[in-house]
Scaffold this motif. Structure first.
Motif, PDB file in Angstrom:
ATOM      1  N   LEU A 294       0.826  -1.210   0.000  1.00 20.05           N
ATOM      2  CA  LEU A 294       0.000   0.000   0.000  1.00 20.05           C
ATOM      3  C   LEU A 294       0.861   1.262   0.000  1.00 20.05           C
ATOM      4  O   LEU A 294       0.591   2.223  -0.727  1.00 20.05           O
ATOM      5  CB  LEU A 294      -0.952  -0.003   1.197  1.00 20.05           C
ATOM      6  CG  LEU A 294      -2.023   1.079   1.161  1.00 20.05           C
ATOM      7  CD1 LEU A 294      -2.892   0.952  -0.085  1.00 20.05           C
ATOM      8  CD2 LEU A 294      -2.902   1.007   2.393  1.00 20.05           C
ATOM      9  N   ILE A 295       1.924   1.237   0.810  1.00 24.91           N
ATOM     10  CA  ILE A 295       2.821   2.402   0.871  1.00 24.91           C
ATOM     11  C   ILE A 295       3.420   2.660  -0.514  1.00 24.91           C
ATOM     12  O   ILE A 295       3.414   3.793  -1.015  1.00 24.91           O
ATOM     13  CB  ILE A 295       3.935   2.174   1.918  1.00 24.91           C
ATOM     14  CG1 ILE A 295       3.327   2.164   3.325  1.00 24.91           C
ATOM     15  CG2 ILE A 295       5.017   3.245   1.804  1.00 24.91           C
ATOM     16  CD1 ILE A 295       4.272   1.666   4.410  1.00 24.91           C
ATOM     17  N   PHE A 314       7.347   7.978   5.312  1.00 20.45           N
ATOM     18  CA  PHE A 314       7.721   6.620   4.901  1.00 20.45           C
ATOM     19  C   PHE A 314       9.110   6.581   4.249  1.00 20.45           C
ATOM     20  O   PHE A 314       9.588   5.506   3.894  1.00 20.45           O
ATOM     21  CB  PHE A 314       6.716   6.078   3.875  1.00 20.45           C
ATOM     22  CG  PHE A 314       5.333   5.831   4.415  1.00 20.45           C
ATOM     23  CD1 PHE A 314       5.131   4.909   5.435  1.00 20.45           C
ATOM     24  CD2 PHE A 314       4.237   6.492   3.885  1.00 20.45           C
ATOM     25  CE1 PHE A 314       3.846   4.663   5.925  1.00 20.45           C
ATOM     26  CE2 PHE A 314       2.956   6.254   4.367  1.00 20.45           C
ATOM     27  CZ  PHE A 314       2.752   5.344   5.386  1.00 20.45           C
ATOM     28  N   ALA A 315       9.730   7.753   4.040  1.00 16.08           N
ATOM     29  CA  ALA A 315      10.938   7.814   3.209  1.00 16.08           C
ATOM     30  C   ALA A 315      12.013   6.777   3.566  1.00 16.08           C
ATOM     31  O   ALA A 315      12.481   6.052   2.683  1.00 16.08           O
ATOM     32  CB  ALA A 315      11.502   9.232   3.212  1.00 16.08           C
ATOM     33  N   PRO A 316      12.414   6.657   4.857  1.00 14.76           N
ATOM     34  CA  PRO A 316      13.475   5.686   5.139  1.00 14.76           C
ATOM     35  C   PRO A 316      13.058   4.235   4.854  1.00 14.76           C
ATOM     36  O   PRO A 316      13.859   3.458   4.324  1.00 14.76           O
ATOM     37  CB  PRO A 316      13.762   5.863   6.641  1.00 14.76           C
ATOM     38  CG  PRO A 316      13.179   7.180   7.000  1.00 14.76           C
ATOM     39  CD  PRO A 316      12.039   7.420   6.057  1.00 14.76           C
ATOM     40  N   ASP A 317      11.805   3.888   5.174  1.00 12.43           N
ATOM     41  CA  ASP A 317      11.321   2.527   4.878  1.00 12.43           C
ATOM     42  C   ASP A 317      11.410   2.250   3.385  1.00 12.43           C
ATOM     43  O   ASP A 317      11.922   1.217   2.943  1.00 12.43           O
ATOM     44  CB  ASP A 317       9.840   2.378   5.284  1.00 12.43           C
ATOM     45  CG  ASP A 317       9.667   2.360   6.789  1.00 12.43           C
ATOM     46  OD1 ASP A 317      10.686   2.196   7.487  1.00 12.43           O
ATOM     47  OD2 ASP A 317       8.518   2.513   7.256  1.00 12.43           O
ATOM     48  N   VAL A 318      10.896   3.205   2.612  1.00 11.25           N
ATOM     49  CA  VAL A 318      10.880   3.022   1.151  1.00 11.25           C
ATOM     50  C   VAL A 318      12.294   2.921   0.611  1.00 11.25           C
ATOM     51  O   VAL A 318      12.579   2.086  -0.248  1.00 11.25           O
ATOM     52  CB  VAL A 318      10.129   4.203   0.489  1.00 11.25           C
ATOM     53  CG1 VAL A 318      10.231   4.144  -1.013  1.00 11.25           C
ATOM     54  CG2 VAL A 318       8.676   4.184   0.919  1.00 11.25           C
ATOM     55  N   ALA A 319      13.184   3.765   1.132  1.00 12.97           N
ATOM     56  CA  ALA A 319      14.574   3.725   0.647  1.00 12.97           C
ATOM     57  C   ALA A 319      15.189   2.349   0.918  1.00 12.97           C
ATOM     58  O   ALA A 319      15.974   1.847   0.116  1.00 12.97           O
ATOM     59  CB  ALA A 319      15.389   4.823   1.313  1.00 12.97           C
TER      60      ALA A 319
END
Ligand code: PBG
Length: 322
Positions: A294-295, A314-319
């Motif tokens: 979903l993110i 969410f930036a660090p998770d996505v990275a």
């Protein structure tokens, strides 16, 4: 050509083909990560309304910024909670204010990290409004002078980007001229140009205790039904000297992102705000949705709509995933 010759499914058959024809890609370099820094705490404190996020003391905020940077995210945007709030938000102008300290700490730790700052008064005023109050109104023209002084103070501490989020008229011009007069003509203004008066900011206001004590922000933030007006706001901010413009929130405003992108040829940021974050985190916790998918879907949609830069918790998770 139509069916049976034309078969769009051919281009979806395998993962490799889908990769080849993919039209929108996320990359860590497109993100800015919001970091909360507080003068009132000694160790990181979880933010109740935003699961997985923390309010940090200065040192730990710098480490958090560096963690994101090492994951490939170019920079952070800082939000501060001062020890003392007053009617004029005077803590926002102090040389050793919470944001000024955090900027220096981050730059000391790693000068390469891009540091953006939120320029506004709501985190520093005891009434919680984004400007100076006169009667029961926010005084536009007096406020923009204070905002400009705040921007200069952030620039002196080393901020690369100042991001006014107050929605006063004329603030970009006031900030640009005071920055230039102070010798900071190299600093970027990222204007929260089309910032809507949104219920999606609720979790953020809990995090920094900035909910207005009386009234609401409808007299300065934009009315959600309006789209044409967003284009006007963007146009004015560009005329006043904005380098990057922003649409906020992102998800309910993808049409605005798309229209701004089609109309103006400048870097466009979109803010994937606190409510958009917390809705996904809570639904994920309840196992109602596949959180990671979903993110990625949500952030991809913001990119597809036309955002060049995504500001997201969410930036660090996505990275890490990309
Ligand atoms: C105002 C400001 C707000 C946000 C960013 N800057 C709150 C508001 O306008 O009430 C919201 C960010 C979010 O919800 O994630 N300084």
């Amino acid at each position: 050509m139509s069916f049976p010759e034309s078969r769009p499914r051919r281009l979806r058959r395998t993962e490799a083909i889908r990769k080849l024809v993919c039209e929108t890609r996320l990359h860590p370099s497109q993100f800015i990560y919001p970091v909360f820094v507080s003068e009132t705490i000694k160790k990181p404190e979880p933010i109740g309304s935003m699961p997985g996020l923390y309010n940090f003391p200065v040192k730990e905020a710098a480490r958090e910024a560096d963690r994101a940077y090492k994951l490939g995210i170019p920079g952070v945007i800082l939000f501060g909670t001062p020890a003392e709030k007053d009617a004029s938000g005077s803590a926002s102008l102090k040389t050793d204010g919470i944001i000024q300290q955090a900027i220096r700490e981050i730059k000391n730790l790693n000068p390469e990290i891009l540091v953006a700052t939120d320029v506004c008064l709501c985190e520093y005023t005891d009434h919680g409004h984004c400007g100076l109050i006169s009667g029961d109104e926010v005084d536009n023209d007096a406020t923009i002078q204070v905002l400009a002084a705040q921007a200069v103070s952030h620039a002196e501490a080393g901020a690369d980007i100042v991001a006014p989020s107050d929605m006063m008229d004329g603030r970009v011009a006031a900030i640009r001229s005071m920055l230039d007069a102070g010798g900071f003509d190299d600093r970027i203004i990222m204007a929260y140009s089309a910032k809507y008066c949104s219920a999606f900011y609720g979790p953020f206001r809990d995090a920094v205790d900035s909910a207005p004590r009386f009234g609401d922000r409808r007299g300065y933030q934009m009315d959600p039904p309006n789209a044409r007006e967003a284009l006007k706001e963007i146009e004015l901010d560009l005329e006043e000297g904005a380098d990057i413009v922003m649409v906020k929130p992102a998800l309910s405003y993808l049409d605005i992102i798309c229209r701004v992108k089609d109309t103006f040829d400048v870097p466009l940021a979109a803010y994937n705000v606190s409510g958009e974050y917390s809705m996904i985190k809570l639904a994920g916790k309840e196992n109602l949705i596949d959180e990671k998918r979903l993110i990625l879907e949500v952030l991809t949609s913001i990119k597809r709509a036309g955002a060049d830069i995504i500001i997201s918790y969410f930036a660090p998770d996505v990275a890490e995933w990309l």
